[in-house]
Motif scaffolding. Structure first.
Motif, PDB file in Angstrom:
ATOM      1  N   ILE A  83      -9.993   9.435  10.969  1.00 25.11           N
ATOM      2  CA  ILE A  83     -10.452   9.001   9.645  1.00 25.11           C
ATOM      3  C   ILE A  83      -9.250   8.701   8.761  1.00 25.11           C
ATOM      4  O   ILE A  83      -8.444   9.590   8.465  1.00 25.11           O
ATOM      5  CB  ILE A  83     -11.318  10.091   8.988  1.00 25.11           C
ATOM      6  N   MET A  84      -9.129   7.459   8.321  1.00 26.88           N
ATOM      7  CA  MET A  84      -7.994   7.040   7.500  1.00 26.88           C
ATOM      8  C   MET A  84      -8.456   6.535   6.141  1.00 26.88           C
ATOM      9  O   MET A  84      -9.613   6.139   5.965  1.00 26.88           O
ATOM     10  CB  MET A  84      -7.212   5.937   8.230  1.00 26.88           C
ATOM     11  N   GLY A  85      -7.526   6.550   5.180  1.00 27.65           N
ATOM     12  CA  GLY A  85      -7.826   6.060   3.841  1.00 27.65           C
ATOM     13  C   GLY A  85      -7.705   4.555   3.766  1.00 27.65           C
ATOM     14  O   GLY A  85      -6.650   3.992   4.054  1.00 27.65           O
ATOM     15  N   ALA A  86      -8.774   3.867   3.383  1.00 26.52           N
ATOM     16  CA  ALA A  86      -8.792   2.410   3.319  1.00 26.52           C
ATOM     17  C   ALA A  86      -7.865   1.899   2.217  1.00 26.52           C
ATOM     18  O   ALA A  86      -7.570   2.619   1.257  1.00 26.52           O
ATOM     19  CB  ALA A  86     -10.217   1.924   3.058  1.00 26.52           C
ATOM     20  N   LYS A 261      -8.405  -4.564  24.579  1.00 22.94           N
ATOM     21  CA  LYS A 261      -7.454  -5.662  24.397  1.00 22.94           C
ATOM     22  C   LYS A 261      -6.764  -5.587  23.042  1.00 22.94           C
ATOM     23  O   LYS A 261      -5.724  -6.206  22.833  1.00 22.94           O
ATOM     24  CB  LYS A 261      -8.179  -7.010  24.518  1.00 22.94           C
ATOM     25  N   ILE A 262      -7.367  -4.852  22.127  1.00 26.82           N
ATOM     26  CA  ILE A 262      -6.870  -4.743  20.765  1.00 26.82           C
ATOM     27  C   ILE A 262      -7.461  -3.479  20.159  1.00 26.82           C
ATOM     28  O   ILE A 262      -8.546  -3.045  20.547  1.00 26.82           O
ATOM     29  CB  ILE A 262      -7.286  -5.998  19.951  1.00 26.82           C
ATOM     30  N   THR A 263      -6.749  -2.842  19.257  1.00 23.50           N
ATOM     31  CA  THR A 263      -7.281  -1.659  18.570  1.00 23.50           C
ATOM     32  C   THR A 263      -8.379  -2.093  17.607  1.00 23.50           C
ATOM     33  O   THR A 263      -8.202  -3.028  16.822  1.00 23.50           O
ATOM     34  CB  THR A 263      -6.169  -0.932  17.797  1.00 23.50           C
ATOM     35  N   ILE A 264      -9.520  -1.401  17.680  1.00 26.19           N
ATOM     36  CA  ILE A 264     -10.676  -1.746  16.850  1.00 26.19           C
ATOM     37  C   ILE A 264     -10.897  -0.642  15.813  1.00 26.19           C
ATOM     38  O   ILE A 264     -11.136   0.518  16.155  1.00 26.19           O
ATOM     39  CB  ILE A 264     -11.952  -1.906  17.696  1.00 26.19           C
ATOM     40  N   LEU A 265     -10.816  -1.006  14.550  1.00 24.69           N
ATOM     41  CA  LEU A 265     -11.091  -0.085  13.460  1.00 24.69           C
ATOM     42  C   LEU A 265     -12.311  -0.572  12.693  1.00 24.69           C
ATOM     43  O   LEU A 265     -12.581  -1.771  12.654  1.00 24.69           O
ATOM     44  CB  LEU A 265      -9.878   0.012  12.528  1.00 24.69           C
ATOM     45  N   ALA A 266     -13.053   0.347  12.116  1.00 23.97           N
ATOM     46  CA  ALA A 266     -14.276  -0.011  11.387  1.00 23.97           C
ATOM     47  C   ALA A 266     -14.219   0.542   9.973  1.00 23.97           C
ATOM     48  O   ALA A 266     -13.801   1.675   9.756  1.00 23.97           O
ATOM     49  CB  ALA A 266     -15.504   0.533  12.120  1.00 23.97           C
ATOM     50  N   ASP A 267     -14.652  -0.271   9.020  1.00 25.36           N
ATOM     51  CA  ASP A 267     -14.566   0.093   7.605  1.00 25.36           C
ATOM     52  C   ASP A 267     -15.852  -0.333   6.910  1.00 25.36           C
ATOM     53  O   ASP A 267     -16.087  -1.518   6.703  1.00 25.36           O
ATOM     54  CB  ASP A 267     -13.358  -0.616   6.980  1.00 25.36           C
ATOM     55  N   GLY A 268     -16.699   0.643   6.560  1.00 21.86           N
ATOM     56  CA  GLY A 268     -17.898   0.271   5.833  1.00 21.86           C
ATOM     57  C   GLY A 268     -19.015   1.289   5.940  1.00 21.86           C
ATOM     58  O   GLY A 268     -19.604   1.458   6.997  1.00 21.86           O
ATOM     59  N   GLY A 269     -19.293   1.997   4.846  1.00 17.50           N
ATOM     60  CA  GLY A 269     -20.467   2.852   4.767  1.00 17.50           C
ATOM     61  C   GLY A 269     -20.325   4.255   5.288  1.00 17.50           C
ATOM     62  O   GLY A 269     -21.311   4.991   5.362  1.00 17.50           O
ATOM     63  N   VAL A 270     -19.105   4.693   5.659  1.00 22.27           N
ATOM     64  CA  VAL A 270     -18.939   6.055   6.185  1.00 22.27           C
ATOM     65  C   VAL A 270     -19.144   7.067   5.068  1.00 22.27           C
ATOM     66  O   VAL A 270     -18.447   7.034   4.048  1.00 22.27           O
ATOM     67  CB  VAL A 270     -17.539   6.229   6.810  1.00 22.27           C
ATOM     68  N   LEU A 288     -12.034   3.671   8.650  1.00 24.13           N
ATOM     69  CA  LEU A 288     -11.469   3.716   7.306  1.00 24.13           C
ATOM     70  C   LEU A 288     -12.557   4.159   6.333  1.00 24.13           C
ATOM     71  O   LEU A 288     -13.728   3.816   6.506  1.00 24.13           O
ATOM     72  CB  LEU A 288     -10.938   2.351   6.883  1.00 24.13           C
ATOM     73  N   VAL A 289     -12.149   4.902   5.319  1.00 24.73           N
ATOM     74  CA  VAL A 289     -13.073   5.361   4.279  1.00 24.73           C
ATOM     75  C   VAL A 289     -12.549   4.901   2.929  1.00 24.73           C
ATOM     76  O   VAL A 289     -11.360   5.068   2.636  1.00 24.73           O
ATOM     77  CB  VAL A 289     -13.217   6.896   4.298  1.00 24.73           C
ATOM     78  N   GLY A 290     -13.434   4.324   2.115  1.00 22.11           N
ATOM     79  CA  GLY A 290     -13.021   3.784   0.831  1.00 22.11           C
ATOM     80  C   GLY A 290     -13.586   4.520  -0.357  1.00 22.11           C
ATOM     81  O   GLY A 290     -12.966   5.431  -0.901  1.00 22.11           O
ATOM     82  N   ARG A 291     -14.807   4.181  -0.776  1.00 23.88           N
ATOM     83  CA  ARG A 291     -15.366   4.711  -2.022  1.00 23.88           C
ATOM     84  C   ARG A 291     -15.377   6.241  -2.097  1.00 23.88           C
ATOM     85  O   ARG A 291     -15.078   6.803  -3.150  1.00 23.88           O
ATOM     86  CB  ARG A 291     -16.768   4.149  -2.237  1.00 23.88           C
ATOM     87  N   ILE A 308     -12.024  15.518   1.094  1.00 21.38           N
ATOM     88  CA  ILE A 308     -13.027  14.633   1.678  1.00 21.38           C
ATOM     89  C   ILE A 308     -12.726  14.378   3.154  1.00 21.38           C
ATOM     90  O   ILE A 308     -13.616  14.476   4.017  1.00 21.38           O
ATOM     91  CB  ILE A 308     -13.087  13.287   0.925  1.00 21.38           C
ATOM     92  N   ILE A 309     -11.466  14.070   3.478  1.00 21.26           N
ATOM     93  CA  ILE A 309     -11.118  13.791   4.880  1.00 21.26           C
ATOM     94  C   ILE A 309     -11.296  15.046   5.731  1.00 21.26           C
ATOM     95  O   ILE A 309     -11.822  14.979   6.850  1.00 21.26           O
ATOM     96  CB  ILE A 309      -9.675  13.256   4.992  1.00 21.26           C
TER      97      ILE A 309
END
Length: 339
Positions: A83-86, A261-270, A288-291, A308-309
């Motif tokens: 879990i990373m900070g967006a 083939k590539i690192t996949i990260l997801a950002d949205g709604g966690v 990634l976590v934003g709000r 939070i993290i």
């Protein structure tokens, strides 16, 4: 400080900008851009949350997963959590004047670092705000810099060089910001990039290169072809284009096409550790976590972001135990319940 106090503090500090709803789903703040909402009807924001909430987990308790491993390696760094900070900018405009840009970005980067993760910084139109982000990277000793897709590659490359000097471990561009009018109004127009322009950017730095804002299989494949190291599946928090699907809705298909083939990260709604597990099961290598981290920063500064993290990581471990998962590096799709 506990979570209740954190939320109460944030609500006071963000009054008029964010209601700190029991569930941050974009309904109360729809259309509030600038602000914390999603653009237009707000549907793209709410879809991110809905897409994750619609997924269910298979409860499994006959196994030997007692101490789940949440560690990952990301761009040569060993992290305690996936879990990373967006990358977040515009504190005063979007979240309120209780924190300066430097206060907020420092809390995000340092709080992420203290949680055993890594914070990402963004790149607003105001150059001093980018310097605030670079200063936070220097202070934490690490970070990732994501630059707006300015029309001129030369300007982007100059900002990459500043990030390299500050100690960034990776750089990239958030192509999902290609339509941001505020950048153009401040004399820094942005736009999409051709594959040739992306290759130029990738070859301009020795650091790992990230392309953020990918929502379709064809563009994920293009990112592999141009030599990017990572992609972020993201619709910019629902803040740029109305009526897009949620990140969790498109992640599986993209993962099938480019996983490995590539690192996949997801950002949205966690909004929980269970949400993190769902995205990993869909094929993400990290999230990634934003709000929620903005709320953490306004409610408790660096400690609030770390809290939070840490909370989400603890929830992730609990969910892994109850679904029979030993490592976040090996989360099978069978974790998810299908009709």
């Amino acid at each position: 400080m506990d979570m209740r106090e954190l939320r109460e503090n944030a609500r006071k500090q963000m009054v008029g900008k964010c209601r700190v709803c029991p569930v941050c789903n974009g309904r109360a703040c729809a259309g509030e851009v600038p602000g914390m909402g999603g653009t237009g009807t707000g549907e793209a924001f709410t879809e991110n949350v809905r897409a994750l909430a619609s997924l269910k987990l298979n409860l499994r308790v006959i196994h030997d997963s007692l101490q789940p491993d949440t560690t990952i390696e990301m761009f040569g760094q060993q992290l305690k959590t996936p879990i990373m900070g967006a990358p977040i900018t515009g504190a005063v405009i979007n979240a309120g004047e209780a924190l300066t840009e430097f206060n907020m970005v420092s809390a995000l980067v340092e709080g992420s670092h203290l949680a055993g993760s890594i914070g990402w910084i963004g790149d607003p139109a105001n150059p001093s705000m980018y310097e605030d982000g670079l200063a936070s990277i220097r202070k934490a000793g690490q970070g990732i810099a994501i630059i707006k897709p300015r029309v001129s590659n030369k300007e982007i490359i100059e900002l990459f060089k500043l990030a390299e000097k500050a100690g960034a471990i990776a750089v990239g561009t958030d192509l999902d910001g290609a339509g941001l009018i505020t950048m153009a109004l401040k004399g820094q127009p942005v736009g999409p990039k051709t594959t040739e322009q992306l290759i130029e950017l990738i070859q301009s730095t020795a650091l790992p290169f990230i392309i953020k804002g990918i929502m379709t299989v064809d563009e994920a494949v293009k990112c592999v072809e141009v030599g990017a190291n990572a992609i972020v599946i993201s619709n910019h928090g629902g803040r740029v284009l109305d009526h897009t699907p949620g990140v969790a809705d498109v992640l599986t298909e993209i993962s099938r096409a480019v996983k490995g083939k590539i690192t996949i990260l997801a950002d949205g709604g966690v909004r929980s550790g269970a949400d993190v597990l769902k995205l990993l099961a869909l094929g993400a290598d990290g999230v990634l976590v934003g709000r929620p981290l903005i709320m953490g920063a306004y409610g408790g500064n660096t400690e609030g972001v770390k809290m939070i993290i840490d909370k989400y990581t603890s929830e992730l471990k609990a969910a892994m135990i109850l679904t029979g998962c030993k490592s976040v590096k090996e989360i099978p799709p069978e974790v998810l319940w299908r009709k």
